[in-house]
Design an enzyme around this catalytic site. Structure first.
Site, PDB file in Angstrom:
ATOM      1  N   CYS A   2       0.844  -1.192   0.000  1.00 31.13           N
ATOM      2  CA  CYS A   2       0.000   0.000   0.000  1.00 31.13           C
ATOM      3  C   CYS A   2       0.887   1.253   0.000  1.00 31.13           C
ATOM      4  O   CYS A   2       1.891   1.303   0.708  1.00 31.13           O
ATOM      5  CB  CYS A   2      -0.950   0.086   1.181  1.00 31.13           C
ATOM      6  N   ARG A  27       4.052  -0.624  -4.651  1.00 27.32           N
ATOM      7  CA  ARG A  27       3.681  -1.106  -3.314  1.00 27.32           C
ATOM      8  C   ARG A  27       2.345  -1.831  -3.311  1.00 27.32           C
ATOM      9  O   ARG A  27       1.893  -2.302  -2.275  1.00 27.32           O
ATOM     10  CB  ARG A  27       3.611   0.068  -2.334  1.00 27.32           C
ATOM     11  N   TRP A  73      -2.603  -2.868  -1.683  1.00 25.32           N
ATOM     12  CA  TRP A  73      -2.307  -4.299  -1.799  1.00 25.32           C
ATOM     13  C   TRP A  73      -3.211  -4.962  -0.775  1.00 25.32           C
ATOM     14  O   TRP A  73      -3.054  -4.758   0.429  1.00 25.32           O
ATOM     15  CB  TRP A  73      -0.835  -4.573  -1.498  1.00 25.32           C
ATOM     16  N   ASN A  99      -2.058   2.123   5.526  1.00 20.25           N
ATOM     17  CA  ASN A  99      -1.172   1.041   5.108  1.00 20.25           C
ATOM     18  C   ASN A  99      -0.789   0.282   6.371  1.00 20.25           C
ATOM     19  O   ASN A  99      -0.339   0.890   7.338  1.00 20.25           O
ATOM     20  CB  ASN A  99       0.069   1.645   4.425  1.00 20.25           C
ATOM     21  N   GLY A 100      -0.970  -1.053   6.342  1.00 23.90           N
ATOM     22  CA  GLY A 100      -0.623  -1.853   7.519  1.00 23.90           C
ATOM     23  C   GLY A 100      -1.759  -2.809   7.837  1.00 23.90           C
ATOM     24  O   GLY A 100      -2.679  -3.001   7.027  1.00 23.90           O
ATOM     25  N   GLU A 477      16.668 -19.139  -6.652  1.00 27.93           N
ATOM     26  CA  GLU A 477      16.373 -17.791  -7.133  1.00 27.93           C
ATOM     27  C   GLU A 477      15.809 -17.834  -8.567  1.00 27.93           C
ATOM     28  O   GLU A 477      14.877 -17.106  -8.900  1.00 27.93           O
ATOM     29  CB  GLU A 477      17.646 -16.925  -7.049  1.00 27.93           C
ATOM     30  N   LYS A 481      12.156 -16.378  -9.594  1.00 32.20           N
ATOM     31  CA  LYS A 481      11.981 -15.364 -10.642  1.00 32.20           C
ATOM     32  C   LYS A 481      10.944 -15.823 -11.650  1.00 32.20           C
ATOM     33  O   LYS A 481      10.065 -15.079 -12.044  1.00 32.20           O
ATOM     34  CB  LYS A 481      13.328 -15.148 -11.326  1.00 32.20           C
ATOM     35  N   GLU A 484       7.317 -16.040 -10.204  1.00 34.88           N
ATOM     36  CA  GLU A 484       6.823 -14.725  -9.807  1.00 34.88           C
ATOM     37  C   GLU A 484       6.268 -13.916 -10.987  1.00 34.88           C
ATOM     38  O   GLU A 484       5.251 -13.252 -10.865  1.00 34.88           O
ATOM     39  CB  GLU A 484       8.009 -13.984  -9.173  1.00 34.88           C
ATOM     40  N   HIS A 500      14.448 -38.278  -4.064  1.00 35.74           N
ATOM     41  CA  HIS A 500      13.843 -38.637  -2.772  1.00 35.74           C
ATOM     42  C   HIS A 500      12.361 -38.279  -2.724  1.00 35.74           C
ATOM     43  O   HIS A 500      11.799 -38.116  -1.652  1.00 35.74           O
ATOM     44  CB  HIS A 500      14.610 -37.972  -1.631  1.00 35.74           C
ATOM     45  N   LYS A 595       6.077  -4.627  -4.391  1.00 37.57           N
ATOM     46  CA  LYS A 595       7.531  -4.544  -4.280  1.00 37.57           C
ATOM     47  C   LYS A 595       7.977  -4.492  -2.827  1.00 37.57           C
ATOM     48  O   LYS A 595       8.962  -5.091  -2.447  1.00 37.57           O
ATOM     49  CB  LYS A 595       8.001  -3.294  -5.036  1.00 37.57           C
TER      50      LYS A 595
HETATM   51  O1  M6R Z   1      12.949  -5.528   0.094  1.00 34.60           O
HETATM   52  P1  M6R Z   1      13.353  -6.906   0.525  1.00 34.60           P
HETATM   53  O2  M6R Z   1      14.633  -7.338  -0.082  1.00 34.60           O
HETATM   54  O3  M6R Z   1      13.335  -7.105   1.990  1.00 34.60           O
HETATM   55  O4  M6R Z   1      12.214  -7.842  -0.071  1.00 34.60           O
HETATM   56  C1  M6R Z   1      12.182  -9.212   0.202  1.00 34.60           C
HETATM   57  C2  M6R Z   1      11.295  -9.942  -0.773  1.00 34.60           C
HETATM   58  O5  M6R Z   1       9.969  -9.514  -0.650  1.00 34.60           O
HETATM   59  C3  M6R Z   1      11.747  -9.746  -2.220  1.00 34.60           C
HETATM   60  O6  M6R Z   1      13.085 -10.104  -2.388  1.00 34.60           O
HETATM   61  C4  M6R Z   1      10.882 -10.585  -3.177  1.00 34.60           C
HETATM   62  O7  M6R Z   1      11.084 -11.944  -2.949  1.00 34.60           O
HETATM   63  C5  M6R Z   1      11.194 -10.211  -4.625  1.00 34.60           C
HETATM   64  N1  M6R Z   1      10.061  -9.556  -5.214  1.00 34.60           N
HETATM   65  C6  M6R Z   1      11.483 -11.361  -5.495  1.00 34.60           C
HETATM   66  O8  M6R Z   1      11.789 -10.946  -6.793  1.00 34.60           O
END
Ligand code: M6R
Length: 600
Positions: A2, A27, A73, A99-100, A477, A481, A484, A500, A595
């Site tokens: 948010c 956000r 969000w 926000n929160g 990772e 990616k 996501e 396994h 984000k």
């Molecule tokens: O801002 P941060 O690095 O603390 O964020 C952590 C995760 O939310 C962030 O890395 C998220 O996994 C990414 N969007 C992945 O691409």
């Protein structure tokens, strides 16, 4: 999660608020809304989806010099128009954005607000209805606001308008970020400085449990006991040009391409006058004193932490544990005698990490934050901060921040090792320079990587990434990616672990992307590829010069074995990008995500 904007001054507020919200869309983008006030009262406009939808819905003739805005969000209640902020009290006197998460909202509803008809499913609405309830009992707005805030459990950043005094925005903060921007004959409110950099670069931080009255020519900060607090302003060093896509179709692609230059910039930022790598001596002393380092992070930053552990242990001989922040806070492991806590967060605002930081600080332990955002909550609250120097990262999928985190972690490990009087055994500046060149080669290999994405990922429903050792961590990772931004179900696995159980999921044609950059496990990962291929999988081996065979689909330029994640990840970032592009996904703003994750 948010984003909040607010403006009070002499200009038309709606355009200033909307521009701010556009920059805060990272956000959350489930809905957007603004409320603006003029002599006719407070007018609300809100729409499901993006700020662009909101723009179209706003009455272009409305004129108002005060307003608040929100991009959502969703946490409590579906992403509908009814649940979109701003929310209003029953009589419409108070209008608020939040926000929160208000954790005790059910209790507040049943204890104070049984007779109120709620318009939304949000936890937020309870705040505005409570406020009205208290003013109906005879309290002034500020008194009622303070009383309400004192009843809330959870996190909040709030901006509030009162129809009866449209010359003030009330603001409050606890755990969720919000800043006050200072102008000449105007003031603004924003979740981050970038949102309002088009009107001011001068900001005031708020602390948890503070309340502010913002007028066009005054800002009064109080704690929740009503006592005035002094606050200095600081200059936000952000340029509008840094947050522009330029010639790129997506921020993600731009940020991938920025990596080679960024590595060179990070090296320079951590060099002393003798051109040696250098880190604040207090940080190095804290590392020397520690019996164990605990890295705490989430998502991509957690994956960077896993690689960082390898750097610390092999270069600096310091034992390291890596923990997911949301688990660590509520399921703390037995700690070593002298623990040191290292928080990694691109945004510096992640609520899960912040909760863990607050807990270990309460326990009296030393904390370091590695972040990209100066002035962010985690950077302010840790004992020491190291910056990533990656420049703003705007795509929700983190790319350059991951590489920057690895680079800063490598520098930290290297400096800690040399300060112990021993050599890390690696000329890091020269190896990182080789990495930057290799990154350039990869960024120029987009056509080839796009072909791989087309071949393996255009139509598949699922995909596995496998690797061993450090390659396993990059596989995690790579899978994150891909899932996501392309919504392909992707999992990262240690190559030896598939047999396994998970190998049961391999069907005819299942893509298995195998990373082979490590000499000591080169043959074993290739053995794992044979096992899945024998069961019908469609393997795609990505190897490194010196280890390649004829069966490999892509060969990475040779770099130091420990630093290969810095380049193998670029292949995975580009694979995910092109897979998402071919599937028509919204690359920079994938569904359900935000984000900056400021709720637990
Ligand atoms: O801002 P941060 O690095 O603390 O964020 C952590 C995760 O939310 C962030 O890395 C998220 O996994 C990414 N969007 C992945 O691409």
């Amino acid at each position: 999660m948010c984003g909040i904007t607010g403006y009070i001054g002499t200009e038309e507020s709606k355009e200033i608020l909307l521009r701010g919200l556009e920059k805060l869309e990272y956000r959350g983008y489930d809905s957007a809304g603004i409320a603006v006030g003029n002599k006719d009262g407070v007018h609300i406009y809100k729409e499901k989806g993006r700020v662009a939808n909101l723009r179209e819905a706003i009455d272009s003739d409305i004129s108002a010099q005060i307003g608040i805005g929100h991009t959502r969000w969703a946490t409590h209640g579906k992403p509908t128009r009814d649940n979109a902020h701003p929310h209003q009290s029953a009589s419409k006197r108070f209008t608020l954005v939040h926000n929160g998460v208000i954790e005790n909202y059910m209790m507040l509803k049943s204890n104070y607000l049984q007779d109120v008809h709620f318009q939304s499913d949000t936890d937020t609405e309870v705040i505005v209805q409570l406020l009205e309830k208290f003013t109906e009992q005879g309290m002034g707005t500020e008194e009622a606001f303070l009383k309400t805030l004192n009843l809330l459990d959870g996190s909040y950043a709030i901006a509030l308008l009162d129809q009866e005094s449209t010359d003030v925005i009330y603001v409050a903060k606890n755990k969720s970020p919000i800043l006050i921007g200072v102008g000449n004959d105007f003031n603004v409110v924003a979740s981050d400085a970038m949102a309002m950099i088009h009107v001011t670069d001068s900001y005031m931080e708020l602390m948890d449990k503070e309340m502010v009255t913002v007028k066009k020519d005054s800002i009064i900060i109080k704690n929740l006991e009503g006592e005035k607090q002094d606050r200095a302003t600081y200059k936000a060093e952000i340029h509008e040009g840094d947050i522009d896509k330029g010639i790129y179709p997506h921020f993600m692609l731009k940020e991938i391409d920025e990596q080679p230059l960024m590595i060179r910039k990070i090296i320079r930022s951590y060099q002393n006058e003798n051109e040696q790598l250098s880190v604040k001596s207090d940080i190095i002393s804290a590392m020397k004193e520690a019996s164990r380092i605990y890295i705490i992070a989430c998502g991509t930053s957690y994956h960077a932490g896993l690689v960082g552990k390898q750097f610390m242990e092999s270069l600096a001989d310091i034992p390291v544990e890596v923990h997911v922040a949301s688990e660590f806070s509520y399921n703390m492991p037995l700690l070593s005698a002298k623990p040191l806590f290292l928080f990694i967060s691109q945004s510096g605002e992640t609520a899960d990490s912040r909760t863990a930081l607050v807990r270990v600080k309460e326990m009296g332990f030393t904390t370091i934050t590695i972040t990209n955002v100066p002035g962010s909550t985690l950077s302010r609250e840790a004992d020491y901060t190291m910056y990533l120097h990656a420049g703003p990262e705007l795509a929700v999928a983190s790319t350059k921040a991951y590489s920057a985190q690895l680079t800063v972690l490598a520098i930290l490990a290297d400096v800690a090792s040399t300060s112990n009087g021993k050599s890390s055994g690696i000329n890091l500046i020269s190896e990182l320079s080789i990495i930057a060149n290799a990154m350039e080669v990869l960024c120029n290999s987009k056509t080839e990587i796009e072909k791989i994405a087309t071949q393996y990922l255009s139509t598949t429903r699922n995909c596995f990434f496998i690797g061993r050792g450090i390659d396993y961590f990059v596989s995690l990772e790579g899978a994150l990616k891909l899932k996501e931004i392309s919504y392909i179900q992707a999992e990262g696995f240690a190559g030896g672990e598939l047999k396994h159980g998970t190998i049961a999921l391999i069907e005819e044609g299942t893509p298995v992307i195998a990373l082979a950059t490590q000499d000591k496990v080169n043959l074993s990962i290739r053995g794992n590829v044979k096992e899945v291929a024998a069961r019908g999988a469609n393997p795609c081996i990505i190897s490194m010069e010196g280890l390649e065979t004829d069966e490999d689909r892509f060969v990475l330029p040779k770099t130091h074995e420990l630093l290969t994640p810095l380049i193998s990840v670029i292949t995975f970032q580009l694979l995910a990008y092109y897979a998402a592009l071919h599937r028509g996904c919204d690359i920079d703003k994938p569904r359900n995500l935000a984000k900056s994750v400021t709720v637990e």
